[in-house]
Design a protein around this motif. Sequence first.
Motif, PDB file in Angstrom:
ATOM      1  N   GLU A 105       0.099  11.769  15.446  1.00  0.00           N
ATOM      2  CA  GLU A 105       0.953  12.958  15.453  1.00  0.00           C
ATOM      3  C   GLU A 105       2.363  12.521  15.818  1.00  0.00           C
ATOM      4  OE1 GLU A 105       1.187  17.457  17.406  1.00  0.00           O
ATOM      5  OE2 GLU A 105      -0.224  15.978  18.208  1.00  0.00           O
TER       6      GLU A 105
ATOM      7  N   ASN B  86       0.284  19.322  13.609  1.00  0.00           N
ATOM      8  CA  ASN B  86       0.346  18.654  12.308  1.00  0.00           C
ATOM      9  C   ASN B  86       0.015  17.179  12.529  1.00  0.00           C
ATOM     10  OD1 ASN B  86       0.783  17.881   9.721  1.00  0.00           O
ATOM     11  ND2 ASN B  86       2.960  18.423   9.653  1.00  0.00           N
ATOM     12  N   ARG B  87      -1.241  16.801  12.220  1.00  0.00           N
ATOM     13  CA  ARG B  87      -1.726  15.464  12.542  1.00  0.00           C
ATOM     14  C   ARG B  87      -2.259  14.777  11.287  1.00  0.00           C
ATOM     15  NH1 ARG B  87      -4.277  18.644  17.041  1.00  0.00           N
ATOM     16  NH2 ARG B  87      -2.787  18.513  18.751  1.00  0.00           N
TER      17      ARG B  87
END
Length: 639
Positions: free
Chosen positions: A576, A609-610
């Motif tokens: 991330e 949001n990874r």
Amino acid sequence: MSTTYQPRNRRHAKTSEQATPVRYVEWADTAPAEMRRAAGRKKYDAVWKSWTAWLAKRTQPKLPRLFRKVDSPMLIGTRSVRLETSTHTENALNFSSPLELLELLWRVVSGKRQAAKLAAEQLPSWLVEAEGSKANVDYALECLAWCYALPQLAQYTPPETWWTLFWHLLDTAAEGCTADAVVDPLAAALLGAELPLTLAMLLPEIEECRRATEQAQAWLRQLMTEHAADEVLFAVERLHLLQPTLACWTRSQAICGLGGSKRRGAAKIGLIPGEEDPGVDQSRAFRRLVLATMRWSAGDGGQWLSGHAERTPSDAAARNDLHELLQAAVKQDGSRPVRKAWDVFRKSKPKIRDLAIKNPCAGAPYEASCVAVLRSSWSRKAAALAVSFGSSPLAIEMTDGIRPLLSGAWNFEIRQSGHLVAVPPIPWDLVCWETNRRAQWLEVELDLADGLRIQRGMMLAPQDQFVLLMDAVVGPAGRELEYVARLPLASGAQVAEEKETRELTISLKKSSARVLPLAINEWRSDPRVGRLNVAEGSLELRQQSREGSLCAPLLIDYSRDRRPAPLTWRQLTIGEERRSVARDVAVGYRVQIGVEQWIIYRALSSVGNRTVLGQNLASEFKVGRFLPNGDVKTLMEIE
């Protein structure tokens, strides 16, 4: 025409406490004219003689031909469970089970003279013991059985005994409409609805029976609409009674001429309210019960999560009864969703397209009853995972479609910084239910002491043929956690361990499944994080974490085609903003069995949001299968 029945020996009737009290009988116009004339002149011996002669020669009313391959439609649904023995049955008649009395009385209905003589001998004792009996399911079934045998018993019993039985059944039916339907919904339906309807069907010559049908129909409608809506019938302690309940509703509606089983001539005796619509709510309630019975039906003819009812997997009669019951209920309902599910249920080997049927979905949660079932298809040999989350520990039952592999309480134990965390005795909260053509996902949650929370997720992938069980323990950061979970093995299941790797193989006769502890290193030479082994009839999974949260997933592969295939799994690094995230934030796993590969992702804290294995993820949970071209096909994703 009204008359009273009196015993032949009037002097004896005045002095004996056992004498039948004087009761009014109103004969309908369908009764023989000779008998009505004798009743008007109060010639009771002539009335009884005419009545028995009429019962012997008339065509006996019967249920519509819903149940074609069973001897007794009344016994449908009762063989799948072992009913408790009634105290009065055991003491008075020396029957070891209520089913023995029911089978005896149905032989009477079938015209067996020796059975009728035996039943006539036992009847006085049953009547004495039945006074004041508790209105439970066994007693209700016995009353219904005696009701069916009434016309035949008139040839073998004295009038005093016969009329005593008749009035006892009629009074019991009247009281059944005032029973506590929440405490025992099946007994309330049998006594308050089916019993008076059956009396009216068998004895249309007696006006009191005909008048009781209006109240019985109203009571049946009330039970069906209220219980299906409130999910009273789907409580875990009543799941083993789904089949007899459906049988009761099916027989009752058939007598009323509702649904697809309208009887010729039924309107002549007033059983079909020609101008009255049973209502959309009643039809929906019946349809919901039919689908629920199919959902919760095991391949052996019993019901999931009904181990306390002592299912008998080898009982062929129970399996045949289930087939006949559902076939009759489907005909009674007639709707397209039910027929669609039934077409798959009766197949011994479902096809691939059957696994993708979404409407209606084979799995479903019943939140008010705290139960749920995940099912690969509507086939009776479908893989399934049944769950009861009404208390802790949660109970599960898992099958590969042939035999149960897991069955019992799914216990867990958590220690935080060395102290045992208390588990409150409260129901789990249903957090999420999601279903699509490729998977079904159920997630429940329980708040613990010391700021901890356990989220238990269960996923069934029908086409990929695996079950994913995942516990996520979320707590304050920086605290050491020790987690132990015990998955109950089914009775007779054997477990084999590999020498070098940590996967286990559960086997039971022709069934087998491989269990993969995804959060633990594949090789036994690495003792870090935890271990998976067998202890006291359970699979025991142990894991540790120093980060305050942990994820404990188990993948159960039940595919027969993949049994000999090599397998491997790895814990993945989650990225991330160009940095790897800690395992108390998010976890990811890659699993390979043979040539097939899957990716599993779970966020433990906030969603971000990874990236993992080149996949960009912004969801809380995702399971996908790698395609030959490297793309990932999503099986399940929770935003």
